[in-house]
Design a protein around this motif. Sequence first.
Motif, PDB file in Angstrom:
ATOM      1  N   SER A   1      13.446  16.138   6.346  1.00  0.00           N
ATOM      2  CA  SER A   1      12.422  16.153   5.264  1.00  0.00           C
ATOM      3  C   SER A   1      12.669  15.257   4.437  1.00  0.00           C
ATOM      4  O   SER A   1      11.692  14.464   3.785  1.00  0.00           O
TER       5      SER A   1
ATOM      6  N   THR B   1      12.284  11.664   5.783  1.00  0.00           N
ATOM      7  CA  THR B   1      10.935  11.292   5.787  1.00  0.00           C
ATOM      8  C   THR B   1      10.456  10.881   4.436  1.00  0.00           C
ATOM      9  O   THR B   1       9.483  10.124   4.351  1.00  0.00           O
ATOM     10  N   PHE B   2      10.634  11.673   3.364  1.00  0.00           N
ATOM     11  CA  PHE B   2       9.900  11.444   2.173  1.00  0.00           C
ATOM     12  C   PHE B   2      10.623   9.979   1.627  1.00  0.00           C
ATOM     13  O   PHE B   2       9.818   9.242   0.965  1.00  0.00           O
TER      14      PHE B   2
ATOM     15  N   LEU C   1       8.734   6.933   3.732  1.00  0.00           N
ATOM     16  CA  LEU C   1       7.344   6.942   3.266  1.00  0.00           C
ATOM     17  C   LEU C   1       7.346   6.391   2.061  1.00  0.00           C
ATOM     18  O   LEU C   1       6.395   5.519   1.748  1.00  0.00           O
ATOM     19  N   GLU C   2       8.461   6.373   1.069  1.00  0.00           N
ATOM     20  CA  GLU C   2       8.211   5.664  -0.328  1.00  0.00           C
ATOM     21  C   GLU C   2       8.669   4.280  -0.090  1.00  0.00           C
ATOM     22  O   GLU C   2       7.928   3.270  -0.579  1.00  0.00           O
TER      23      GLU C   2
ATOM     24  N   TYR D   1       9.859  15.171  -4.563  1.00  0.00           N
ATOM     25  CA  TYR D   1      10.734  16.281  -3.318  1.00  0.00           C
ATOM     26  C   TYR D   1      10.736  17.475  -3.546  1.00  0.00           C
ATOM     27  O   TYR D   1      10.569  18.433  -2.602  1.00  0.00           O
TER      28      TYR D   1
ATOM     29  N   TRP E   1       7.599  19.079  -3.916  1.00  0.00           N
ATOM     30  CA  TRP E   1       6.944  19.505  -2.804  1.00  0.00           C
ATOM     31  C   TRP E   1       7.495  20.668  -1.841  1.00  0.00           C
ATOM     32  O   TRP E   1       7.064  21.422  -0.869  1.00  0.00           O
TER      33      TRP E   1
ATOM     34  N   PHE F   1       0.053  10.359   2.992  1.00  0.00           N
ATOM     35  CA  PHE F   1       1.624  10.641   3.265  1.00  0.00           C
ATOM     36  C   PHE F   1       1.975  12.427   3.330  1.00  0.00           C
ATOM     37  O   PHE F   1       2.883  12.624   3.791  1.00  0.00           O
ATOM     38  N   THR F   2       1.072  12.924   2.701  1.00  0.00           N
ATOM     39  CA  THR F   2       1.178  14.745   2.754  1.00  0.00           C
ATOM     40  C   THR F   2       0.963  15.137   3.938  1.00  0.00           C
ATOM     41  O   THR F   2       1.621  15.889   4.520  1.00  0.00           O
TER      42      THR F   2
ATOM     43  N   GLN G   1       4.269  14.009   6.142  1.00  0.00           N
ATOM     44  CA  GLN G   1       5.390  14.792   5.686  1.00  0.00           C
ATOM     45  C   GLN G   1       5.415  16.401   6.259  1.00  0.00           C
ATOM     46  O   GLN G   1       6.468  16.880   6.830  1.00  0.00           O
ATOM     47  N   GLY G   2       4.197  16.735   6.253  1.00  0.00           N
ATOM     48  CA  GLY G   2       3.923  18.214   6.710  1.00  0.00           C
ATOM     49  C   GLY G   2       4.076  18.335   8.347  1.00  0.00           C
ATOM     50  O   GLY G   2       4.624  19.175   8.864  1.00  0.00           O
TER      51      GLY G   2
ATOM     52  N   LEU H   1       7.794  17.435   9.401  1.00  0.00           N
ATOM     53  CA  LEU H   1       8.648  18.958   9.160  1.00  0.00           C
ATOM     54  C   LEU H   1       8.191  20.011  10.118  1.00  0.00           C
ATOM     55  O   LEU H   1       9.275  20.724  10.813  1.00  0.00           O
TER      56      LEU H   1
END
Length: 376
Positions: A19, A22-23, A26-27, A64, A67, A339-340, A343-344, A347
């Motif tokens: 996770s 991935t965060f 994406l940044e 992070y 989230w 991006f949410t 991320q979801g 995960l």
Amino acid sequence: MRTVLLKLLRLIPVLLLVSFGTFLLLELVPGDPAIAVLGPDAPTEEYERVREELGLNDPLLQRYASWLGDVVTGDLGNSIARPATTVASLIMARLPVTLEIALIAIVMALVIAIPLGMFSAYRAGSRFDRAASGVTSALISIPPFVSALLLIFLFVFNQDIPRYGWLIATMAGALWIAVHTARLLAAKELEGRELLWQILGFVVVAGVGLFVFFRWPDFPRQGFSRLTDDAGVFENLRTAFLPALTIALTEIAVFARLLRSDMMSTLQEDFILSARAKGMPGRRILVRDALRPSSFSLITLAGVALGRLIGGTVIVETIFNLPGMGRLIVQDGVVAKDFTVVQGAVLVIAVIYVVLNSLVDLSYAALDPRIRRGRG
């Protein structure tokens, strides 16, 4: 029970790393999520307001942690591009499609690859083994998008070719069973239950071949019918067949070659040689004695492949226009700067992947009693 709990605890660091990775990735992706919300022509102050509302101006670790705190409570957040839609609802709408396609593909691959790999190992060096090796090498070499286009050409636009090919193949199989049975009867090597199995095999192969030939369906070019739709299970399987077969072709080749290699080693073991010396039938040796100790690598690879296919079928989903997880992550997530959603979805796929691998590890104890005794 203790072993299961320990494995579940080991999953936590893996999921945290996935996770956070991935965060972080994406940044680094270029683009501004605020533009995805407001469009390219909004005033600068509106962009700043959206960034503030979404927390994009906060430090990475703070975002992070925020989230992750929501995820622990079961909240994956809302879509940035569609603020009224939750990420969980998007995943729940897409995940069943990808899961079904991946499961059907794995089952198809195992059903074909296991007997193919077993017989190739048993008849190593024969014409059948060389032909199977050539076919599997070709299947591994063909990219999935090429396989998809070829299957569409055959099953959608020229469906009589696979239909009559299926009939010829099944009738040839039934004829081979009949000739083999007659040969064994002439040599007085077949009687009782073995004879019944041979007759049953002939009837099943011939019956299935004729039934499928006369009930051959029209496969769609694209689209997907869900199990919950009014069309029913048959329509669902009809729309899922070609995408699943496209994915299964490569897996069939990999599974068959892996099982052949492992089973060839197993067939050289002392307990197999002893069974042969006692006059045990080849079918019993292969199925009861050699398959179980030869299946460890196959089970591991099948579990890994299932987890990989859940998030890695973007091309196939695009060609067949399937509303699956791959398209959700790439088109609705990365391309749309949502991006949410990414991320979801990542995960959820990571959770499925690591759980599958843990189940595969636990299944070893069921296949080999020595592992259970070692753990005890």
